[in-house]
Design a protein around this motif. Sequence first.
Motif, mmCIF file in Angstrom:
data_model
loop_
_atom_site.group_PDB
_atom_site.id
_atom_site.type_symbol
_atom_site.label_atom_id
_atom_site.label_comp_id
_atom_site.label_asym_id
_atom_site.label_seq_id
_atom_site.Cartn_x
_atom_site.Cartn_y
_atom_site.Cartn_z
ATOM 1 N N LEU A 175 35.385 34.451 46.227
ATOM 2 C CA LEU A 175 35.918 35.812 46.173
ATOM 3 C C LEU A 175 37.442 35.801 46.048
ATOM 4 O O LEU A 175 38.015 36.485 45.190
ATOM 5 N N ALA A 176 38.102 35.009 46.895
ATOM 6 C CA ALA A 176 39.571 34.959 46.873
ATOM 7 C C ALA A 176 40.076 34.424 45.538
ATOM 8 O O ALA A 176 41.032 34.964 44.962
ATOM 9 N N GLY A 177 39.436 33.367 45.036
ATOM 10 C CA GLY A 177 39.876 32.792 43.767
ATOM 11 C C GLY A 177 39.737 33.764 42.623
ATOM 12 O O GLY A 177 40.638 33.889 41.780
ATOM 13 N N GLY A 178 38.620 34.489 42.560
ATOM 14 C CA GLY A 178 38.419 35.439 41.481
ATOM 15 C C GLY A 178 39.406 36.593 41.523
ATOM 16 O O GLY A 178 39.929 37.014 40.482
ATOM 17 N N ILE A 179 39.669 37.108 42.712
ATOM 18 C CA ILE A 179 40.611 38.224 42.832
ATOM 19 C C ILE A 179 42.031 37.772 42.486
ATOM 20 O O ILE A 179 42.775 38.471 41.783
ATOM 21 N N LEU A 180 42.408 36.588 42.961
ATOM 22 C CA LEU A 180 43.740 36.070 42.632
ATOM 23 C C LEU A 180 43.874 35.810 41.134
ATOM 24 O O LEU A 180 44.917 36.099 40.532
ATOM 25 N N THR A 185 44.192 29.531 40.177
ATOM 26 C CA THR A 185 43.418 30.482 40.979
ATOM 27 C C THR A 185 41.974 30.572 40.483
ATOM 28 O O THR A 185 41.042 30.689 41.286
ATOM 29 N N PHE A 186 41.784 30.489 39.171
ATOM 30 C CA PHE A 186 40.415 30.458 38.639
ATOM 31 C C PHE A 186 39.706 29.198 39.115
ATOM 32 O O PHE A 186 38.486 29.204 39.323
ATOM 33 N N ALA A 187 40.468 28.113 39.294
ATOM 34 C CA ALA A 187 39.892 26.871 39.807
ATOM 35 C C ALA A 187 39.309 27.068 41.199
ATOM 36 O O ALA A 187 38.310 26.441 41.553
ATOM 37 N N LEU A 188 39.930 27.935 42.001
ATOM 38 C CA LEU A 188 39.387 28.227 43.325
ATOM 39 C C LEU A 188 38.014 28.883 43.217
ATOM 40 O O LEU A 188 37.085 28.541 43.960
ATOM 41 N N LEU A 189 37.887 29.845 42.303
ATOM 42 C CA LEU A 189 36.593 30.492 42.092
ATOM 43 C C LEU A 189 35.537 29.460 41.708
ATOM 44 O O LEU A 189 34.440 29.426 42.273
ATOM 45 N N VAL A 190 35.885 28.620 40.734
ATOM 46 C CA VAL A 190 34.928 27.627 40.244
ATOM 47 C C VAL A 190 34.595 26.611 41.330
ATOM 48 O O VAL A 190 33.431 26.233 41.509
#
Length: 234
Positions: free
Chosen positions: A102-107, A152-157
């Motif tokens: 959630l945090a990665g996608g929002i960022l 930040t997308f890397a966090l989502l993935v």
Amino acid sequence: MTTQTTPRAASGRRPQSGPPLLLPVLVFTALTIGYVAANRSTPHPDASGAEVLRYARDHGTAIKAGAFLLLGSAFPLTVATGVLYRRLRALGITAPGSAITLAGGILAAGMLVLGAMFGWAGGRLPADASPALARALADLSFLSGGPAYAATFALLVAGLSVTGLLALLLPRPLCWAGLVIALAGMVGTLTLVGSGFAFLVPVVRFGGLLWLIAAAALMPRTRHEVRSREGAAA
């Protein structure tokens, strides 16, 4: 990975996994491809301020169109992120992976918004603008929509890949591929100190799109599907 059935599911009510996941992902993909096509001739980050200013004066409409598409892509990404988070919670995931997703996608969506704002401002510079200002706006647009977005997308993935791997929500090869993409996104931040790492940004942008489409298509909606995969893996 700790999983548990939510209280609502335990009470016999069907958990709400949210709307279809693939639709916002496909819209996000289409807008991203449109943005890249509109900005295919944008000067490289090592171009001089005079080159950037000349391009902005000659291609202001294309820059504004690209900024519009980039801004628009942030919204389906936010929707997809929310659906992913809700889907993971409905599947009983209580470990940090769902929150990281959630945090990665929002960022990442926020970075796209910033990139669009700086890009739009750079596309409407007045005739007497200085090359230094043009270069600064281009740098801010690249930084937010490039390395910062990739990280930040890397966090989502990463959040979705680790959760999918440990909870058997996604195929193992897809999860490992996601972890490679996530690593590339983090390493891509080194673009700030060396241009030799800049190639990782498009790797994450396009590789991440393909990965997200696959993950959206394969993500289970119910615990029954998860149990079926667990039985097949056993």
